[in-house]
Scaffold this active site. Structure first.
Site, PDB file in Angstrom:
ATOM      1  N   ARG A 255       1.338  -1.383   0.253  1.00 35.41           N
ATOM      2  CA  ARG A 255      -0.220  -0.195  -0.062  1.00 35.41           C
ATOM      3  C   ARG A 255       0.497   0.917   0.203  1.00 35.41           C
ATOM      4  O   ARG A 255       1.601   1.555   0.891  1.00 35.41           O
ATOM      5  CB  ARG A 255      -1.084  -0.219   1.324  1.00 35.41           C
ATOM      6  CG  ARG A 255      -1.689   0.918   1.160  1.00 35.41           C
ATOM      7  CD  ARG A 255      -2.504   0.948   1.904  1.00 35.41           C
ATOM      8  NE  ARG A 255      -2.381   2.271   3.064  1.00 35.41           N
ATOM      9  CZ  ARG A 255      -2.188   2.709   3.919  1.00 35.41           C
ATOM     10  NH1 ARG A 255      -2.480   0.848   5.067  1.00 35.41           N
ATOM     11  NH2 ARG A 255      -1.362   3.261   4.820  1.00 35.41           N
ATOM     12  N   HIS A 259      -3.702   4.624   3.343  1.00 32.60           N
ATOM     13  CA  HIS A 259      -5.562   4.114   3.521  1.00 32.60           C
ATOM     14  C   HIS A 259      -6.537   4.523   3.778  1.00 32.60           C
ATOM     15  O   HIS A 259      -7.150   3.913   2.912  1.00 32.60           O
ATOM     16  CB  HIS A 259      -4.882   3.153   4.898  1.00 32.60           C
ATOM     17  CG  HIS A 259      -7.097   2.707   5.496  1.00 32.60           C
ATOM     18  ND1 HIS A 259      -7.305   1.176   4.809  1.00 32.60           N
ATOM     19  CD2 HIS A 259      -8.295   3.275   6.287  1.00 32.60           C
ATOM     20  CE1 HIS A 259      -8.886   0.961   5.527  1.00 32.60           C
ATOM     21  NE2 HIS A 259      -8.995   1.913   6.028  1.00 32.60           N
ATOM     22  N   TYR A 268       3.713   5.794  10.792  1.00 25.52           N
ATOM     23  CA  TYR A 268       3.688   3.884  11.007  1.00 25.52           C
ATOM     24  C   TYR A 268       4.282   3.195   9.938  1.00 25.52           C
ATOM     25  O   TYR A 268       4.880   2.427   9.809  1.00 25.52           O
ATOM     26  CB  TYR A 268       2.830   3.320  11.705  1.00 25.52           C
ATOM     27  CG  TYR A 268       1.600   3.902  10.503  1.00 25.52           C
ATOM     28  CD1 TYR A 268       1.575   2.642   9.361  1.00 25.52           C
ATOM     29  CD2 TYR A 268       0.007   4.621  10.330  1.00 25.52           C
ATOM     30  CE1 TYR A 268       0.608   2.900   8.417  1.00 25.52           C
ATOM     31  CE2 TYR A 268      -1.003   4.810   9.515  1.00 25.52           C
ATOM     32  CZ  TYR A 268      -0.673   3.376   8.321  1.00 25.52           C
ATOM     33  OH  TYR A 268      -1.441   4.119   7.251  1.00 25.52           O
TER      34      TYR A 268
HETATM   35  C1  LIG Z   1     -15.868  -5.664  11.899  1.00 26.03           C
HETATM   36  C2  LIG Z   1     -14.885  -4.332  10.818  1.00 26.03           C
HETATM   37  N1  LIG Z   1     -13.381  -4.419  11.868  1.00 26.03           N
HETATM   38  C3  LIG Z   1     -12.716  -3.201  11.538  1.00 26.03           C
HETATM   39  C4  LIG Z   1     -13.487  -1.875  10.971  1.00 26.03           C
HETATM   40  C5  LIG Z   1     -12.451  -0.486  10.324  1.00 26.03           C
HETATM   41  N2  LIG Z   1     -11.169  -0.547   9.677  1.00 26.03           N
HETATM   42  C6  LIG Z   1     -12.038   0.083   8.634  1.00 26.03           C
HETATM   43  S1  LIG Z   1     -10.089  -0.807   6.716  1.00 26.03           S
HETATM   44  C7  LIG Z   1      -9.351  -1.570   8.057  1.00 26.03           C
HETATM   45  C8  LIG Z   1      -8.768  -2.885   7.931  1.00 26.03           C
HETATM   46  C9  LIG Z   1      -8.661  -3.449   6.838  1.00 26.03           C
HETATM   47  O1  LIG Z   1      -7.041  -4.208   6.615  1.00 26.03           O
HETATM   48  P1  LIG Z   1      -7.231  -5.063   5.301  1.00 26.03           P
HETATM   49  O2  LIG Z   1      -8.336  -6.307   4.886  1.00 26.03           O
HETATM   50  O3  LIG Z   1      -6.361  -5.240   5.159  1.00 26.03           O
HETATM   51  O4  LIG Z   1      -7.970  -3.585   4.469  1.00 26.03           O
HETATM   52  P2  LIG Z   1      -6.953  -2.610   3.104  1.00 26.03           P
HETATM   53  O5  LIG Z   1      -7.641  -1.478   3.773  1.00 26.03           O
HETATM   54  O6  LIG Z   1      -5.456  -2.771   3.329  1.00 26.03           O
HETATM   55  O7  LIG Z   1      -7.356  -3.077   1.886  1.00 26.03           O
HETATM   56  C10 LIG Z   1     -10.030  -1.548   9.539  1.00 26.03           C
HETATM   57  C11 LIG Z   1      -9.969  -2.938  10.658  1.00 26.03           C
HETATM   58  C12 LIG Z   1     -13.791  -2.225  10.235  1.00 26.03           C
HETATM   59  N3  LIG Z   1     -14.309  -1.844   8.427  1.00 26.03           N
HETATM   60  N4  LIG Z   1     -14.841  -3.652  10.152  1.00 26.03           N
END
Ligand SMILES: Cc1ncc(C[n+]2csc(CCOP(=O)(O)OP(=O)(O)O)c2C)c(N)n1
Ligand SMILES: [Mg+2]
Length: 358
Positions: A255, A259, A268
Site C-alpha cells: 500500500r 489507507h 507508521y
Molecule cells: C468488522 C470491521 N472491523 C473494523 C473495521 C475498521 N477498519 C476499516 S478498514 C480496516 C483495515 C482493513 O485492512 P485490510 O483487510 O488489510 O484491507 P485494506 O484496507 O488494506 O484494503 C479496519 C480494521 C471495519 N471496517 N469493519
C-alpha cells in the site's frame, strides 16, 4: 480423500522489468484485449486520482484510495465474464466502472447520496462492503446458489490481508470449500490494515497457506502485475466452472498511498519503502510492457487518458447536479412499522438541518 497441495510459494509474474527480467506472455490475449485491459487500468487510476482531488475540494467524503491496486481489480474483472458476480470491499469501490456503471453512481456513493446505491443485479456487482470480510459469506452463498441452479457463473470476493483474521472470512471460505462453491477469494495483500502490519496480522508464512485449511488451492501472484492476476483468476474461474470449487488467490502488493483520505501513514510507514513501490506501480509497468510489445504509443496513451478524464469530469458534474436527498431516507427501510421514536428523531433532524435540506 482429496489431496490439497500446499500453497505456491513464489509470486507468479508475467511482466518483466524491461531490463534483465524478460517479459512473459498470456495465451489467448490478442492486441485488442491487451489494449482494453490498459483502458480499464487507466480508467481506475484516473478515477482514483481525481477522487483524491474531489475529496480535497470538499466534493466527496472520506475516500479509500486504491492507487497501485488497479492491476488486481482490472486483471480479475477481465478474466471473468459479465455473468460472473463481483463482491467488492471499499478498496474496490469503482470496480463497477469496468461493468459499465456510470462514474456518477460511484461518486454519489462517496458523496453519501442514495443515487450511489445501485441495484447489484444491474451489473452483477454487489454493494460496496465496508465491514471487513462480511461479504465473503455473501459471495460464497451466491456462488453456491449459482451451482445449485446449474448456472455456469462464478463469484469473486475482494478483501484485504486484515480481513483474513475475521470470522466472516473463515466462515465463508470454509462454507465454499465444503460446498465446492464456484468462488474466487481474491485477497488484496497490501501488507497493511490501516496501521497494522502484516507481521502483526498472522503467524502464517503466507496468506495463501490459509487455503489449505479449507481444502482449496492457494495461489500467490504479484498484485501489481495485471497479466499475472488475469491469468491466475482465469485459471481459478475455469476450475470453478468445471466443478473444481473455490480458489484462494493472494495478490501481493504494497500500500503506497494512505489507507484513506483520513489517514496519515507517515506516523507508521517506512517512506523509503513506499517510494520504492511507487517506482514499480502497476499502470506504468503494464504501459512499459505494451510499448515493448509495440501495441502502445504516446498517441494512444493520450487518447485513453483523455477519455477517462472526460468520463470523470462528466461524472462529478452529474453527481453534483442531483437534487439533495430527503434526510428521511436515513430512517426508511429498517422497519416495516417504524417505532414512534424515529418520527421524533426525524423531526429533530429536520429542525437541526434547518431549511436547507428539510
Ligand atoms: C468488522 C470491521 N472491523 C473494523 C473495521 C475498521 N477498519 C476499516 S478498514 C480496516 C483495515 C482493513 O485492512 P485490510 O483487510 O488489510 O484491507 P485494506 O484496507 O488494506 O484494503 C479496519 C480494521 C471495519 N471496517 N469493519
Ligand atoms: Mg491491507
Amino acid at each position: 480423500m482429496a489431496q490439497v497441495l500446499p500453497a505456491e510459494r513464489d509470486l507468479r509474474r508475467v511482466i518483466g522489468d524491461g531490463d534483465g527480467v524478460p517479459d512473459g506472455e498470456v495465451e489467448g490475449l490478442d492486441e485488442q484485449a491487451l489494449v482494453d485491459l490498459y483502458r480499464s487500468l487507466v480508467l481506475l487510476r484516473t478515477y482514483d486520482e481525481r477522487s483524491v482531488v474531489y475529496h480535497r475540494q470538499g466534493r466527496i467524503g472520506t475516500y479509500a484510495i486504491f492507487w497501485n491496486h488497479e492491476a488486481m481489480q482490472a486483471g480479475a474483472v477481465h478474466a471473468l465474464s459479465d455473468d460472473d458476480w463481483i463482491f467488492p470491499s471499499y478498496r474496490e469501490s469503482a470496480i463497477g466502472l469496468l461493468r459499465g456503471m456510470p462514474a456518477a453512481t460511484v461518486l454519489s456513493w462517496w458523496r453519501g447520496h442514495p443515487a450511489g446505491w445501485w441495484n447489484p443485479a444491474d451489473y452483477n456487482v454487489g454493494s460496496i462492503c465496508v465491514p471487513i470480510a462480511t461479504h465473503v459469506p455473501h459471495a460464497a452463498g451466491l456462488a453456491w446458489g449459482k451451482k445449485l441452479d446449474g448456472e455456469p457463473s462464478v463469484a469473486i470476493a475482494f478483501f484485504g490481508d486484515g480481513a483474513t483474521s475475521e470470522g466472516a472470512f473463515h466462515e465463508g471460505a470454509n462454507f465454499a470449500g465444503v460446498m465446492s462453491a464456484p468462488l474466487i477469494l481474491l485477497c488484496n495483500n497490501n501488507q497493511w490494515a490501516i496501521s497494522t502490519p502484516l507481521s502483526a496480522q498472522t503467524a502464517a508464512e503466507t496468506l495463501a497457506d490459509k487455503a489449505v485449511g479449507y481444502g482449496m488451492p492457494g495461489v500467490r501472484v504479484d498484485g501489481a502485475d495485471v497479466l499475472a492476476v488475469y491469468e491466475a483468476v482465469r485459471e481459478a474461474a475455469e476450475r470453478a466452472r468445471a466443478g473444481g470449487g473455490p480458489t484462494f488467490v493472494e495478490a501481493v502488493t504494497y500500500r503506497c498511498a494512505p489507507h484513506a483520505t483520513a489517514d496519515d501513514p507517515r506516523a507508521y510507514i517506512d517512506l523509503e519503502r513506499v517510494e520504492e513501490e511507487r517506482a514499480r506501480e502497476c499502470v506504468g509497468r503494464y504501459d512499459g510492457y505494451l510499448r515493448r510489445l509495440g501495441v502502445l504509443d504516446d498517441a494512444l496513451t493520450e487518447e485513453i487518458r483523455g477519455e477517462a478524464a472526460e468520463m470523470l469530469r462528466r461524472g462529478i458534474a452529474e453527481a453534483e447536479s442531483l437534487p439533495e436527498p430527503d434526510p428521511a431516507v436515513v430512517f426508511e427501510w429498517a422497519y416495516a412499522e417504524p417505532p414512534p421514536a424515529l418520527a421524533h428523531d426525524l423531526a429533530e433532524l429536520r429542525r437541526v438541518l434547518g431549511g436547507s435540506l428539510g
